[in-house]
Write a protein that holds these residues in place. Structure first.
Motif, short mmCIF file in Angstrom:
data_model
loop_
_atom_site.label_atom_id
_atom_site.label_comp_id
_atom_site.label_asym_id
_atom_site.label_seq_id
_atom_site.Cartn_x
_atom_site.Cartn_y
_atom_site.Cartn_z
N ARG A 146 0.51 1.66 -7.21
CA ARG A 146 -0.61 2.02 -6.34
C ARG A 146 -0.11 2.52 -5.00
N VAL A 147 0.97 1.92 -4.49
CA VAL A 147 1.56 2.36 -3.22
C VAL A 147 2.11 3.77 -3.36
N PHE A 148 2.80 4.06 -4.45
CA PHE A 148 3.31 5.41 -4.69
C PHE A 148 2.16 6.41 -4.75
N PHE A 188 7.43 -8.50 4.08
CA PHE A 188 7.78 -8.08 2.71
C PHE A 188 6.85 -6.97 2.25
N ALA A 189 5.55 -7.18 2.39
CA ALA A 189 4.57 -6.18 1.93
C ALA A 189 4.76 -4.87 2.67
N GLN A 190 4.89 -4.95 3.99
CA GLN A 190 5.05 -3.73 4.78
C GLN A 190 6.35 -3.01 4.45
N CYS A 191 7.40 -3.77 4.17
CA CYS A 191 8.70 -3.18 3.85
C CYS A 191 8.62 -2.33 2.58
N GLN A 192 7.92 -2.82 1.56
CA GLN A 192 7.82 -2.04 0.32
C GLN A 192 7.11 -0.71 0.58
N VAL A 193 6.09 -0.74 1.42
CA VAL A 193 5.34 0.48 1.74
C VAL A 193 6.23 1.45 2.52
N LYS A 194 6.98 0.93 3.48
CA LYS A 194 7.88 1.78 4.26
C LYS A 194 8.92 2.46 3.37
N LYS A 195 9.45 1.71 2.40
CA LYS A 195 10.47 2.27 1.51
C LYS A 195 9.86 3.34 0.60
N VAL A 196 8.66 3.08 0.10
CA VAL A 196 7.99 4.10 -0.72
C VAL A 196 7.69 5.34 0.12
N PHE A 197 7.25 5.14 1.35
CA PHE A 197 6.96 6.26 2.25
C PHE A 197 8.19 7.15 2.40
N LYS A 198 9.33 6.54 2.63
CA LYS A 198 10.56 7.33 2.80
C LYS A 198 10.96 8.01 1.50
N SER A 199 10.76 7.33 0.38
CA SER A 199 11.12 7.90 -0.92
C SER A 199 10.26 9.10 -1.28
N GLN A 223 -1.21 5.13 8.26
CA GLN A 223 -1.19 5.19 6.81
C GLN A 223 -0.41 4.02 6.22
N ILE A 224 0.73 3.69 6.82
CA ILE A 224 1.54 2.57 6.35
C ILE A 224 0.75 1.27 6.48
N SER A 225 0.04 1.11 7.57
CA SER A 225 -0.77 -0.09 7.78
C SER A 225 -1.88 -0.18 6.74
N ALA A 226 -2.56 0.93 6.49
CA ALA A 226 -3.65 0.94 5.51
C ALA A 226 -3.14 0.67 4.10
N THR A 227 -2.01 1.27 3.76
CA THR A 227 -1.45 1.09 2.41
C THR A 227 -0.91 -0.32 2.23
N THR A 228 -0.37 -0.92 3.29
CA THR A 228 0.08 -2.31 3.21
C THR A 228 -1.10 -3.23 2.88
N ALA A 229 -2.22 -3.01 3.55
CA ALA A 229 -3.43 -3.81 3.25
C ALA A 229 -3.89 -3.58 1.82
N SER A 230 -3.84 -2.33 1.36
CA SER A 230 -4.24 -2.01 -0.01
C SER A 230 -3.29 -2.63 -1.02
N PHE A 231 -2.00 -2.63 -0.71
CA PHE A 231 -0.97 -3.23 -1.57
C PHE A 231 -1.30 -4.70 -1.83
#
Length: 421
Positions: free
Chosen positions: A409-411, A367-378, A392-400
């Motif tokens: 924060r993810v955006f 779930f956490a990683q999915c939100q980051v992936k969707k923001v990345f694409k957006s 970057q996705i891995s680091a931002t998922t941890a930060s999320f």
């Protein structure tokens, strides 16, 4: 002798003068270089600020906003610069609406009208709500009373259509309330956007309620059923409507059907008391329907229990299959290859109803990683392509996770990664 002294003195003064002039020239040149570097640095910061604002808000920034963002970038405050970009109303009415709208319909149409599902996502992001709440909270966002909109109606989308038709600023125009106070569900039966009217219309419409589970996986865990196939799980909870020998060949069931249904059916049981009610003859697309829920004490005429009749559809396909008695669900995917979804070990992996299932899904790493992936694409306008992107996705998922699942924060972090040099 005096003339010679005068000559020497004059030459000495001339030499000193030349040295002074040369030093002045060097100083002026140095100042000019510093000035040029400063101008270039400012120009670079402004360009970065523009790119960051464009990526996040999708519209041109005002001069004042750009200058403020550039100053923050110069001060080494890129996250603050991104948050300033998110103050632009277009971030809510355009970026976030396009971000959330595909989750609200089977066609995944980004241009579908605003509804209680997408409005709730937008409001939750604006208010820095723990984003896991969108799958489990008694929460919905509506237009403020002061806007004089049509009242929220559990049988239509007019309230949200008016918000959109009147170009209401969603940054200021939305307010949070309880879902149970509007749609007739008990609070214990609410599960965020899963029990929104829009989700019910699309995913509880006719069928067997498996669509709600499948599209929740797609929208919030970024996976369809195909990658989750696992025929090593027990088949004891697969319903009667799944033939054990489709086309007369039991191998198809063993190698294909059971691979999905063995895990999906015991999880989709969480939705056993839900239905989308509408007049099929007069309103075949369900435009004027509403979510329904069998509360304690209610009995469905087709099942003799609280379970909706749709859970007994095509029961003669395999009469010895599982007969759904209640809304107790169990996650068989906590073992086997689908442990890769990263289930939370502090949860039991079983429960009753949609709210506890939403908690199970929202606390997974997927779930956490999915939100980051969707923001990345957006924001980056592409999927991850390189090792740097994946890192970057891995680091931002941890930060999320560390920052209370706040999606703004993810955006901010992804926006800075993709704004360019």
């Amino acid at each position: 002798m005096k003339d010679r002294l005068r000559t020497i003195t004059s030459l000495s003064l001339l030499s000193n003068f030349r040295q002074i002039m040369q030093l002045k020239h060097i100083v002026n040149t140095f100042i000019g270089v510093l000035s040029l570097l400063s101008v270039n640095a400012t120009a670079g910061s402004l360009e970065q600020a523009k790119q960051l604002h464009d990526r996040i808000a999708g519209v041109a920034a005002s001069e004042a906003t750009l200058l403020s963002m550039a100053a923050l970038l110069d001060d080494g405050k890129p996250i603050e610069a991104a948050y300033l970009a998110m103050e632009t109303p277009a971030f809510y009415s355009t970026t976030l609406k396009l971000f959330a709208t595909p989750w609200t319909n089977i066609e995944q149409d980004i241009f579908a009208p605003l509804n209680d599902y997408s409005a709730t996502v937008i409001g939750a992001v604006r208010d820095d709500v723990d984003f896991r709440e969108i799958l489990q909270a008694d929460m919905v966002y509506v237009g403020k009373n002061s806007l004089n909109l049509p009242a929220y109606n559990r049988n239509d989308n007019n309230h949200y259509q008016a918000l959109e038709d009147q170009f209401i600023d969603l940054k200021d125009g939305l307010e949070r309330t309880t879902q149970s106070s509007l749609n007739g569900l008990p609070s214990s039966a609410t599960a965020g956007v899963l029990t929104s009217r829009a989700a019910a219309k699309e995913f509880f419409y006719l069928g067997t309620n498996r669509a709600m589970f499948r599209f929740t996986l797609m929208n919030h865990l970024c996976t369809d059923l195909e990658p989750l196939k696992d025929n090593t799980r027990s088949t004891d909870r697969i319903r009667q409507d799944v033939s054990r020998s489709p086309g007369g060949d039991s191998r198809l069931f063993i190698n294909n059907c059971s691979s999905c249904h063995s895990g999906m059916d015991p999880l989709a049981q969480a939705f056993a008391y839900y239905e989308y009610e509408f007049n099929l003859d007069q309103d075949p697309t369900g435009e004027n329907g509403a979510i329904a829920y069998n509360t304690s004490g209610q009995t469905d005429p087709d099942t003799g229990t609280r379970v909706q009749g749709k859970y007994h559809i095509n029961s003669t396909s395999f009469p010895y299959g599982f007969v759904t008695p209640n809304d107790d669900w169990q996650n068989y995917w906590r073992e086997g290859p689908n442990q890769k979804l990263g289930w939370d070990s502090s949860l039991s992996g079983q429960g009753s109803g949609a709210k506890s299932l939403g908690q199970e899904l929202a606390n997974s790493n997927a779930f956490a990683q999915c939100q980051v992936k969707k923001v990345f694409k957006s924001v980056c306008l592409r999927d991850a392509e390189s090792q740097a992107d994946i890192a970057q996705i891995s680091a931002t998922t941890a930060s999320f996770k560390q920052n209370s699942y706040q999606l703004k924060r993810v955006f901010a972090e992804v926006g800075n990664y993709c704004m360019g040099e």
